[in-house]
Design an enzyme around this catalytic site. Structure first.
Site, mmCIF file in Angstrom:
data_model
loop_
_atom_site.group_PDB
_atom_site.id
_atom_site.type_symbol
_atom_site.label_atom_id
_atom_site.label_comp_id
_atom_site.label_asym_id
_atom_site.label_seq_id
_atom_site.Cartn_x
_atom_site.Cartn_y
_atom_site.Cartn_z
ATOM 1 N N ASP A 218 0.850 -1.182 0.000
ATOM 2 C CA ASP A 218 0.000 0.000 0.000
ATOM 3 C C ASP A 218 0.888 1.234 0.000
ATOM 4 O O ASP A 218 1.707 1.413 0.910
ATOM 5 C CB ASP A 218 -0.903 0.011 1.228
ATOM 6 C CG ASP A 218 -1.919 1.140 1.192
ATOM 7 O OD1 ASP A 218 -2.722 1.160 0.252
ATOM 8 O OD2 ASP A 218 -1.895 1.995 2.102
ATOM 9 N N GLU A 219 0.732 2.082 -0.962
ATOM 10 C CA GLU A 219 1.629 3.185 -1.331
ATOM 11 C C GLU A 219 2.777 2.631 -2.177
ATOM 12 O O GLU A 219 3.164 1.483 -2.053
ATOM 13 C CB GLU A 219 2.149 3.974 -0.123
ATOM 14 C CG GLU A 219 1.069 4.561 0.747
ATOM 15 C CD GLU A 219 0.103 5.494 0.004
ATOM 16 O OE1 GLU A 219 0.452 5.978 -1.078
ATOM 17 O OE2 GLU A 219 -0.988 5.735 0.522
ATOM 18 N N GLU A 220 3.283 3.480 -3.035
ATOM 19 C CA GLU A 220 4.251 3.025 -4.037
ATOM 20 C C GLU A 220 5.588 2.662 -3.411
ATOM 21 O O GLU A 220 6.184 3.462 -2.689
ATOM 22 C CB GLU A 220 4.459 4.102 -5.096
ATOM 23 C CG GLU A 220 5.388 3.663 -6.217
ATOM 24 C CD GLU A 220 5.498 4.683 -7.327
ATOM 25 O OE1 GLU A 220 6.273 4.446 -8.260
ATOM 26 O OE2 GLU A 220 4.803 5.716 -7.248
#
Length: 269
Positions: A218-220
């Site tokens: 979750d999130e790059e």
């Protein structure tokens, strides 16, 4: 980066308000009801209102090629790596990555589920950008709820997507208050899944180790973290779920999913 965000926002517009309802609905849910409360048959959160979310799930199983998700050469086979490239407030964390991860960990698949299914307990990782964001968002708000004490034993409330009755033994990280290291989760087939919580700031080395069935990012992530996770999934032909807003622009990770810098189905100019 602005051009890429413009593309994502265009795909967001028709679902913005509806998806925000998914993202906001986790707080008042009771234990064991969280999974059932998302994507019901009827009501204001009925799943027909979230076609893009359902397409994301479907692409993990055998499916008819989906123009807005699948590459042009898709033959309907399951996609082992899927990216929900979304603007903020469309329910990508709770309603996409968190929901699907909870299903795989518990085996509590709803009757309508058309995505991938594990018929056995799994080994998984869940990871976010920082220790604090992983603990506060993925651990507390999304999967397990607040930390609580039973005498001298530290537990979790079980008010997240993982039902309280399915939460087993918990080990805690040292040096980071109230941050889970690993949790055992009861699987409906019998036995226990195990999920480890990590953050990108721990570095690529923390993602070395044993084979995994599922990794949710979750999130790059940095390219080196993303690549290392791919190695961990090779033995078991596991799944990668990525959910993020492309704040880094046309990064190497984004380009791995967007050949030519265009979303599937996006016209070339």
């Amino acid at each position: 980066m602005s051009a890429l965000l413009d593309i994502v926002r265009r795909h967001r517009a028709e679902h913005d308000v509806r998806a925000a309802a998914v993202a906001d609905d986790h707080a008042p849910l009771e234990p064991k009801e969280s999974l059932k409360a998302l994507y019901p048959d009827t009501g204001p959160l009925r799943r027909e209102l979230y076609p893009r979310h359902l397409q994301f799930f479907a692409a993990g199983g055998y499916h008819d090629p989906i123009e807005t998700w699948c590459p042009g050469d898709c033959d309907g086979s399951p996609h082992r790596e899927r990216l929900a490239l979304c603007a903020n407030r469309v329910g990508k964390t709770l309603g996409m990555g968190g929901f699907e991860s909870a299903l795989h960990l518990t085996g509590r698949y709803p009757d309508w589920w058309v995505g991938h299914r594990f018929d056995h307990p799994i080994e998984a990782w869940v990871a976010g950008k920082t220790n604090e964001s992983t603990r506060d968002i993925l651990q507390r708000e999304c999967l397990f709820g607040d930390v609580k004490w039973n005498g001298h034993i530290k537990l979790v409330a079980g008010t997240g997507l993982i039902p309280k009755e399915d939460i087993g033994a918990i080990s805690w990280k040292r040096g980071i208050p109230n941050f889970i290291d690993t949790v055992q989760v009861k699987h409906q087939s019998g036995g226990w899944s195990r999920v480890g919580l990590k953050s990108y700031e721990q570095g690529r080395g923390s993602f070395e180790g044993t084979a995994k069935d599922l990794i949710w990012l979750d999130e790059e992530p940095a390219l080196e973290v993303y690549t290392e996770c791919g190695i961990r999934l090779m033995t078991r032909q596991g799944l990668t779920l990525l959910t993020f807003t492309p704040l880094e622009g046309m990064s190497d990770v984004v380009m791995a999913f967007l050949p030519g810098g265009r979303l599937p189905g996006e016209a070339e100019f």
